[in-house]
Motif scaffolding. Structure first.
Motif, PDB file in Angstrom:
ATOM      1  N   TRP A  50       0.813  -1.219   0.000  1.00  0.00           N
ATOM      2  CA  TRP A  50       0.000   0.000   0.000  1.00  0.00           C
ATOM      3  C   TRP A  50       0.852   1.277   0.000  1.00  0.00           C
ATOM      4  CZ3 TRP A  50       1.057   2.588   4.540  1.00  0.00           C
ATOM      5  CH2 TRP A  50       1.489   1.804   5.626  1.00  0.00           C
ATOM      6  N   GLN A 116      -6.408   5.360   5.514  1.00  0.00           N
ATOM      7  CA  GLN A 116      -7.642   4.679   5.891  1.00  0.00           C
ATOM      8  C   GLN A 116      -7.336   3.598   6.916  1.00  0.00           C
ATOM      9  OE1 GLN A 116      -8.314   2.345   1.991  1.00  0.00           O
ATOM     10  NE2 GLN A 116      -8.445   0.794   3.608  1.00  0.00           N
ATOM     11  N   LYS A 118      -6.866  -0.041   8.181  1.00  0.00           N
ATOM     12  CA  LYS A 118      -6.348  -1.257   7.541  1.00  0.00           C
ATOM     13  C   LYS A 118      -7.474  -2.227   7.205  1.00  0.00           C
ATOM     14  CE  LYS A 118      -3.175  -5.110   8.484  1.00  0.00           C
ATOM     15  NZ  LYS A 118      -2.223  -5.680   9.491  1.00  0.00           N
ATOM     16  N   MET A 119      -8.514  -2.242   8.037  1.00  0.00           N
ATOM     17  CA  MET A 119      -9.637  -3.163   7.843  1.00  0.00           C
ATOM     18  C   MET A 119     -10.731  -2.569   6.955  1.00  0.00           C
ATOM     19  SD  MET A 119      -8.347  -5.621   9.382  1.00  0.00           S
ATOM     20  CE  MET A 119      -9.704  -6.762   9.138  1.00  0.00           C
ATOM     21  N   GLY A 120     -10.575  -1.304   6.563  1.00  0.00           N
ATOM     22  CA  GLY A 120     -11.527  -0.695   5.641  1.00  0.00           C
ATOM     23  C   GLY A 120     -12.731  -0.044   6.287  1.00  0.00           C
ATOM     24  N   CYS A 121     -12.661   0.297   7.584  1.00  0.00           N
ATOM     25  CA  CYS A 121     -13.783   0.963   8.247  1.00  0.00           C
ATOM     26  C   CYS A 121     -14.211   2.193   7.443  1.00  0.00           C
ATOM     27  CB  CYS A 121     -13.395   1.393   9.659  1.00  0.00           C
ATOM     28  SG  CYS A 121     -13.168   0.008  10.802  1.00  0.00           S
ATOM     29  N   SER A 122     -15.479   2.300   7.134  1.00  0.00           N
ATOM     30  CA  SER A 122     -15.967   3.322   6.208  1.00  0.00           C
ATOM     31  C   SER A 122     -15.753   4.742   6.714  1.00  0.00           C
ATOM     32  CB  SER A 122     -17.451   3.103   5.914  1.00  0.00           C
ATOM     33  OG  SER A 122     -18.210   3.153   7.115  1.00  0.00           O
ATOM     34  N   ASN A 169      -4.609   5.241   1.622  1.00  0.00           N
ATOM     35  CA  ASN A 169      -5.899   4.976   0.977  1.00  0.00           C
ATOM     36  C   ASN A 169      -5.735   4.893  -0.543  1.00  0.00           C
ATOM     37  OD1 ASN A 169      -8.746   6.908   0.114  1.00  0.00           O
ATOM     38  ND2 ASN A 169      -8.820   4.780   0.729  1.00  0.00           N
ATOM     39  N   GLU A 174      -5.150  -3.750   1.112  1.00  0.00           N
ATOM     40  CA  GLU A 174      -5.890  -5.015   1.074  1.00  0.00           C
ATOM     41  C   GLU A 174      -7.395  -4.789   1.152  1.00  0.00           C
ATOM     42  OE1 GLU A 174      -5.997  -9.365   3.370  1.00  0.00           O
ATOM     43  OE2 GLU A 174      -4.576  -7.816   3.981  1.00  0.00           O
ATOM     44  N   ASN A 175      -7.819  -3.828   1.986  1.00  0.00           N
ATOM     45  CA  ASN A 175      -9.246  -3.512   2.117  1.00  0.00           C
ATOM     46  C   ASN A 175      -9.479  -2.065   1.689  1.00  0.00           C
ATOM     47  OD1 ASN A 175     -10.265  -6.041   3.522  1.00  0.00           O
ATOM     48  ND2 ASN A 175      -8.667  -5.417   4.957  1.00  0.00           N
ATOM     49  N   TYR A 176      -9.258  -1.812   0.423  1.00  0.00           N
ATOM     50  CA  TYR A 176      -9.335  -0.444  -0.105  1.00  0.00           C
ATOM     51  C   TYR A 176     -10.708   0.176   0.154  1.00  0.00           C
ATOM     52  CZ  TYR A 176      -9.311   3.340  -3.593  1.00  0.00           C
ATOM     53  OH  TYR A 176      -9.405   4.547  -4.225  1.00  0.00           O
ATOM     54  N   ASN A 177     -10.702   1.323   0.814  1.00  0.00           N
ATOM     55  CA  ASN A 177     -11.933   2.060   1.107  1.00  0.00           C
ATOM     56  C   ASN A 177     -12.186   3.061  -0.016  1.00  0.00           C
ATOM     57  OD1 ASN A 177     -14.024   3.595   2.105  1.00  0.00           O
ATOM     58  ND2 ASN A 177     -13.174   3.792   4.169  1.00  0.00           N
TER      59      ASN A 177
END
Length: 264
Positions: A50, A116, A118-122, A169, A174-177
């Motif tokens: 990333w 962002q 890492k887990m993609g929290c909105s 971001n 891995e969890n792209y927001n």
């Protein structure tokens, strides 16, 4: 169709759709840099993929490659009186710094300007701050000089929602927001709806097949359904036009950055 013809097409067009591809993440000099290639592999092995956009930018500065900035500033000047929109699958923050018209750029693959969860929290998208930039610069200096430990940790802060670490971001996360660009994308799709039955020139520059659903396929579709469209595809390797676009434009087998030097 030569450069003179293309310039004439741009000047006579009602609207201009520009697609910037991965060639704008780094020129030939960057790809030929041993330090860059070594660092890119280290990032991948360390799970820091990333960081790739920021690494590209750092190395471009190291080798003093201003070609991307220079040609895009000239393109913006060429288009200043036009109704245009720019879509970029490149993640180079230099693109966002070009003096485009307000709200006429969307970068759906992200960049190095935001971070962002890492887990993609909105709800966890923030601007990269000065401390983050200092940390990354120090990390990249070591990476460039080949003295980086692969298990070195990078701390860009923690998510206010779940406490997980923050990452840049962009599409390499891995969890792209995707919330970082959705408002601009809405503006783009609204603009795109207004291109039908207008004299439109489509400039697809240096776009690969990595994200064909973002630029290549939609741009082809727009040009196909618009009888007043002209399609210009510039790419070192993937320059061929589809059969449906035969007679509506030209494919140019050239590096897009080098080609823009001639156009602008």
């Amino acid at each position: 169709m030569n450069i003179v013809d293309i310039i004439a097409e741009v000047k006579s067009a009602d609207m201009v759709l520009v697609g910037l591809g991965e060639e704008f993440d780094g020129g030939k000099r960057l790809k030929d840099s041993a330090e860059y290639v070594r660092g890119k592999e280290t990032l991948k092995e360390s799970g820091y993929h990333w960081l790739q956009p920021a690494w590209n930018e750092f190395c471009n500065e190291k080798i003093h490659d201003d070609n991307i900035k220079n040609v895009l500033e000239k393109l913006a000047f060429l288009l200043e009186d036009k109704n245009y929109f720019v879509v970029s699958t490149a993640t180079n923050k230099t693109i966002a710094g070009i003096p485009w018209k307000k709200d006429r750029l969307v970068m759906p693959c992200g960049s190095s300007t935001k971070k962002q969860c890492k887990m993609g929290c909105s709800e966890a998208i923030e601007n990269v701050n000065e401390e983050d930039e200092k940390l990354l610069k120090k990390y990249f200096e070591n990476l460039y000089n080949g003295i980086l430990l692969k298990n070195e940790e990078i701390n860009l802060g923690n998510c206010s929602a779940c406490g997980e670490s923050m990452v840049l971001n962009n599409v390499y996360a891995e969890n792209y927001n995707e919330a970082g660009y959705t408002e601009q994308w809405k503006m783009y799709t609204k603009w795109l709806q207004g291109t039908l039955n207008h004299r439109l020139i489509v400039l697809e520059l240096g776009v690969s097949m990595r994200f064909p659903s973002v630029i290549r396929w939609p741009f082809e579709k727009v040009a196909y359904f618009n009888n007043k469209a002209t399609f210009i595809r510039v790419n070192e390797n993937l320059y061929q036009l589809t059969e449906e676009l035969a007679g509506k434009g030209v494919g140019i087998p050239q590096n897009a950055i080098e080609w823009l030097k001639i156009l602008c």
